[in-house]
Design an enzyme around this catalytic site. Sequence first.
Site, short mmCIF file in Angstrom:
data_model
loop_
_atom_site.label_atom_id
_atom_site.label_comp_id
_atom_site.label_asym_id
_atom_site.label_seq_id
_atom_site.Cartn_x
_atom_site.Cartn_y
_atom_site.Cartn_z
CB SER A 276 -0.76 0.18 1.19
OG SER A 276 -1.66 1.39 1.35
CE1 TYR B 129 -3.88 -1.98 5.25
CE2 TYR B 129 -3.13 0.14 4.64
CZ TYR B 129 -3.69 -0.88 4.41
OH TYR B 129 -3.74 -1.41 3.08
#
Length: 287
Positions: free
Chosen positions: A179, A192
């Site tokens: 990501s 995350y």
Amino acid sequence: GTAGNGGLTIDSGPRLVCLDVKHRRVAAMDNLFDLTGKVALVTGGNGGIGLGMAEGLAKHGASVVIWGTNASKNEAAVAQLSAHGGTVRAAIVDVADEAAVKEGMANILSEFGRIDQAIANAGIGQSKRDMFDISIDDFKKLESINVHGVFFTLREAARHMIERHKAGDGGGSLAAAASTAAIHGAARNEHYGATKGAVVSLCRAMAVELARHQITVNSILPGWIKSEMTAGLQAMDKFNERVIGRVPMGGWGEPEDFAGIAVYLASRAARFHTGDALVIDGGYTIY
């Protein structure tokens, strides 16, 4: 026209040769992305970015296996992908479960005899109020899927690819969905971002270790993409104005925007491309 001696043609011949060379070059380029005979695994391939990648692979001739934990979504994805005419399979596999990953990989090899590409796309997110609201259990939950699941999947696929290489049939493509949170600040998502940064480092380490077996390993860093994970953000006017409004390409990315990168990494065109972190975000990260 023709030359005086023997009526030899001097203008049409060269044109035909040039056209023939051009056609051969075009055919060679087309074949670079022909995945016929290849077998690809996409974890989390029953929706979102994973399904977008799986569809690209199916369209280009690969047999596709998708892993997901939702049976109805798996079934719908198989129906969608099968429309392209190739072989498609789905299985319920929890990538955080090492034994389940090993069994799932063994099942692929039992049916197809090979794995040419594995994309570890399965992952989860979790926004919190602030970093003080992130518990150790939150961290462990994300790590189990976003890091351990990626490692188990790529490791077991590599195990087969190495044996294939030793038998004289080298090559293979491993990839993982990270990501852009791995490279820019993700407030209230520290856990995350940490897992996605780990994915990038993991892939780079594997790329070095597996290169001698002609196996490429790359990470893919999506930006703001429409999916179930981002559904809440898509509905927020303020987020669309302040964040999505800054995307140079304009608007949200779509799952189908990842079909090309999956096909490229699986193809002969990417034979020498390894250890990279490929950002697909419409220019958001550089703006």
